[in-house]
Design a protein around this motif. Structure first.
Motif, PDB file in Angstrom:
ATOM      1  N   MET A 132      11.598  30.374 -11.695  1.00  0.00           N
ATOM      2  CA  MET A 132      12.933  31.860 -12.400  1.00  0.00           C
ATOM      3  C   MET A 132      12.786  31.350 -13.220  1.00  0.00           C
ATOM      4  O   MET A 132      13.142  30.793 -14.205  1.00  0.00           O
ATOM      5  CB  MET A 132      13.820  31.593 -11.974  1.00  0.00           C
ATOM      6  CG  MET A 132      14.715  33.082 -12.006  1.00  0.00           C
ATOM      7  SD  MET A 132      16.119  33.654 -10.881  1.00  0.00           S
ATOM      8  CE  MET A 132      16.972  31.831 -11.758  1.00  0.00           C
ATOM      9  N   TYR A 133      12.359  32.565 -14.425  1.00  0.00           N
ATOM     10  CA  TYR A 133      12.676  32.518 -15.672  1.00  0.00           C
ATOM     11  C   TYR A 133      13.936  33.520 -16.636  1.00  0.00           C
ATOM     12  O   TYR A 133      13.432  34.469 -16.033  1.00  0.00           O
ATOM     13  CB  TYR A 133      11.705  32.525 -17.031  1.00  0.00           C
ATOM     14  CG  TYR A 133      10.405  31.416 -16.468  1.00  0.00           C
ATOM     15  CD1 TYR A 133      10.503  30.194 -17.301  1.00  0.00           C
ATOM     16  CD2 TYR A 133       9.215  31.124 -15.335  1.00  0.00           C
ATOM     17  CE1 TYR A 133       9.819  28.911 -16.613  1.00  0.00           C
ATOM     18  CE2 TYR A 133       8.736  30.323 -15.390  1.00  0.00           C
ATOM     19  CZ  TYR A 133       9.076  29.057 -16.097  1.00  0.00           C
ATOM     20  OH  TYR A 133       8.140  27.658 -15.457  1.00  0.00           O
ATOM     21  N   GLU A 134      14.438  33.226 -17.461  1.00  0.00           N
ATOM     22  CA  GLU A 134      15.442  33.684 -17.786  1.00  0.00           C
ATOM     23  C   GLU A 134      14.885  34.480 -19.255  1.00  0.00           C
ATOM     24  O   GLU A 134      14.419  33.480 -19.970  1.00  0.00           O
ATOM     25  CB  GLU A 134      16.460  33.726 -18.441  1.00  0.00           C
ATOM     26  CG  GLU A 134      17.667  33.302 -17.224  1.00  0.00           C
ATOM     27  CD  GLU A 134      18.798  32.374 -17.845  1.00  0.00           C
ATOM     28  OE1 GLU A 134      20.021  32.774 -16.800  1.00  0.00           O
ATOM     29  OE2 GLU A 134      18.365  31.939 -18.697  1.00  0.00           O
ATOM     30  N   ILE A 135      14.860  35.634 -19.463  1.00  0.00           N
ATOM     31  CA  ILE A 135      13.627  35.635 -21.301  1.00  0.00           C
ATOM     32  C   ILE A 135      15.033  36.950 -22.024  1.00  0.00           C
ATOM     33  O   ILE A 135      15.461  37.964 -21.233  1.00  0.00           O
ATOM     34  CB  ILE A 135      12.972  36.141 -21.136  1.00  0.00           C
ATOM     35  CG1 ILE A 135      12.110  35.672 -20.558  1.00  0.00           C
ATOM     36  CG2 ILE A 135      12.146  36.925 -22.804  1.00  0.00           C
ATOM     37  CD1 ILE A 135      10.451  36.844 -20.343  1.00  0.00           C
ATOM     38  N   GLU A 136      16.245  36.249 -23.050  1.00  0.00           N
ATOM     39  CA  GLU A 136      17.176  36.765 -23.394  1.00  0.00           C
ATOM     40  C   GLU A 136      17.065  36.957 -24.081  1.00  0.00           C
ATOM     41  O   GLU A 136      16.783  35.287 -25.336  1.00  0.00           O
ATOM     42  CB  GLU A 136      18.388  35.842 -22.904  1.00  0.00           C
ATOM     43  CG  GLU A 136      19.761  35.807 -23.214  1.00  0.00           C
ATOM     44  CD  GLU A 136      20.873  34.821 -22.375  1.00  0.00           C
ATOM     45  OE1 GLU A 136      21.738  34.850 -22.553  1.00  0.00           O
ATOM     46  OE2 GLU A 136      20.258  33.831 -21.533  1.00  0.00           O
ATOM     47  N   LEU A 161      26.405  41.121 -27.628  1.00  0.00           N
ATOM     48  CA  LEU A 161      25.286  41.675 -26.804  1.00  0.00           C
ATOM     49  C   LEU A 161      24.433  40.750 -26.429  1.00  0.00           C
ATOM     50  O   LEU A 161      23.550  40.406 -27.150  1.00  0.00           O
ATOM     51  CB  LEU A 161      25.081  43.010 -27.243  1.00  0.00           C
ATOM     52  CG  LEU A 161      24.401  43.632 -26.038  1.00  0.00           C
ATOM     53  CD1 LEU A 161      25.676  44.421 -25.298  1.00  0.00           C
ATOM     54  CD2 LEU A 161      24.160  45.054 -26.495  1.00  0.00           C
ATOM     55  N   GLU A 162      24.515  40.659 -24.857  1.00  0.00           N
ATOM     56  CA  GLU A 162      23.252  39.651 -23.962  1.00  0.00           C
ATOM     57  C   GLU A 162      22.548  40.680 -23.468  1.00  0.00           C
ATOM     58  O   GLU A 162      22.907  41.408 -22.443  1.00  0.00           O
ATOM     59  CB  GLU A 162      23.626  38.761 -23.393  1.00  0.00           C
ATOM     60  CG  GLU A 162      24.661  37.518 -24.068  1.00  0.00           C
ATOM     61  CD  GLU A 162      25.129  36.567 -23.381  1.00  0.00           C
ATOM     62  OE1 GLU A 162      24.621  36.509 -22.254  1.00  0.00           O
ATOM     63  OE2 GLU A 162      26.412  35.795 -23.525  1.00  0.00           O
ATOM     64  N   ILE A 163      20.550  40.208 -23.626  1.00  0.00           N
ATOM     65  CA  ILE A 163      20.602  41.068 -22.832  1.00  0.00           C
ATOM     66  C   ILE A 163      19.516  40.297 -22.258  1.00  0.00           C
ATOM     67  O   ILE A 163      19.663  39.465 -22.052  1.00  0.00           O
ATOM     68  CB  ILE A 163      19.701  41.864 -23.623  1.00  0.00           C
ATOM     69  CG1 ILE A 163      20.465  43.102 -24.118  1.00  0.00           C
ATOM     70  CG2 ILE A 163      18.765  43.108 -22.983  1.00  0.00           C
ATOM     71  CD1 ILE A 163      19.441  44.355 -25.393  1.00  0.00           C
ATOM     72  N   GLU A 164      19.770  40.241 -20.774  1.00  0.00           N
ATOM     73  CA  GLU A 164      18.550  39.461 -20.011  1.00  0.00           C
ATOM     74  C   GLU A 164      17.616  39.593 -19.619  1.00  0.00           C
ATOM     75  O   GLU A 164      17.929  41.121 -18.673  1.00  0.00           O
ATOM     76  CB  GLU A 164      19.314  38.089 -19.582  1.00  0.00           C
ATOM     77  CG  GLU A 164      19.028  37.155 -18.284  1.00  0.00           C
ATOM     78  CD  GLU A 164      20.033  36.765 -17.265  1.00  0.00           C
ATOM     79  OE1 GLU A 164      20.199  35.281 -18.083  1.00  0.00           O
ATOM     80  OE2 GLU A 164      19.735  36.882 -16.222  1.00  0.00           O
ATOM     81  N   THR A 165      16.019  39.290 -19.189  1.00  0.00           N
ATOM     82  CA  THR A 165      15.655  39.230 -18.009  1.00  0.00           C
ATOM     83  C   THR A 165      14.956  38.581 -17.040  1.00  0.00           C
ATOM     84  O   THR A 165      15.031  37.189 -18.531  1.00  0.00           O
ATOM     85  CB  THR A 165      13.963  40.563 -18.811  1.00  0.00           C
ATOM     86  OG1 THR A 165      14.745  41.381 -19.678  1.00  0.00           O
ATOM     87  CG2 THR A 165      13.307  40.994 -17.766  1.00  0.00           C
TER      88      THR A 165
END
Length: 196
Positions: A1-5, A147-151
């Motif tokens: 699993m990878y976080e792109i953030e 503000l953090e945005i993670e996919t």
């Protein structure tokens, strides 16, 4: 699993909340306490592995829940010449009932606390172009608001990372956050800078 953030500095917190509430689904609040350990390796005196224990307390309308996570991440920052950076992290994580046994083992093999970080967050989710975006408005003492945005993705090829980065930048823009407010450094580096 990878976080792109991606994360960006927030200058007008109430305005960002209002914008997020207009298009994203609110998920509640949480308080997070992260304890990072450095574990030396045999490769060189400077070589180490970093792991994290996170205690997170979730507050929703009907309940309060406390969860402890054990996390090992391989962190990296990717950057094109003419654009902002994005974090791409390989993450291995599980929940644990109590971290005292693992903590004792880590100390016995030479691990030492390298950082303690706290966050007070509010959560939203948003589907954009069939991609689920996990959005957090975080207060990180003493650094301020972000503000953090993670996919979460199963792959991190260039095309996937560029696509997610572009979508995340659209969300920053929807929240009236300028792309030059995107922070390219890890929190640990920002905290170390203040400490020094």
């Amino acid at each position: 699993m990878y976080e792109i953030e991606s994360k960006a500095h927030v200058l007008q917190r109430e305005n960002v909340i209002q914008k997020l509430n207009s298009f994203a689904t609110y998920g509640g609040k949480s308080e997070k306490k992260d304890i990072y350990y450095r574990i030396p390796t045999e490769f060189s005196p400077e070589s180490y592995v970093s792991i994290r224990f996170r205690t997170e307390v979730f507050y929703s309308q009907d309940k309060t829940e406390k969860i402890t996570y054990f996390t090992y991440k391989k962190k990296s920052i990717q950057k094109d010449k003419n654009s902002s950076a994005i974090e791409v992290n390989e993450e291995h994580e599980c929940t644990i009932s109590d971290f005292s046994a693992i903590e004792t083992f880590i100390k016995d093999i030479g691990g030492k606390i390298s950082l303690v970080k706290e966050k007070i967050t509010e959560h939203w989710t948003y589907i954009l172009n069939n991609e689920e975006m996990h959005i957090e408005l975080c207060n990180v003492p003493p650094l301020g608001d972000f503000l953090e945005i993670e996919t979460i993705k199963n792959q991190t090829d260039d095309e996937t990372v560029k696509k997610i980065k572009k979508l995340q930048e659209q969300i920053f823009t929807k929240c009236d956050i300028s792309l030059d407010q995107i922070e390219e450094r890890f929190y640990r580096d920002l905290l170390a800078e203040i400490k020094n």
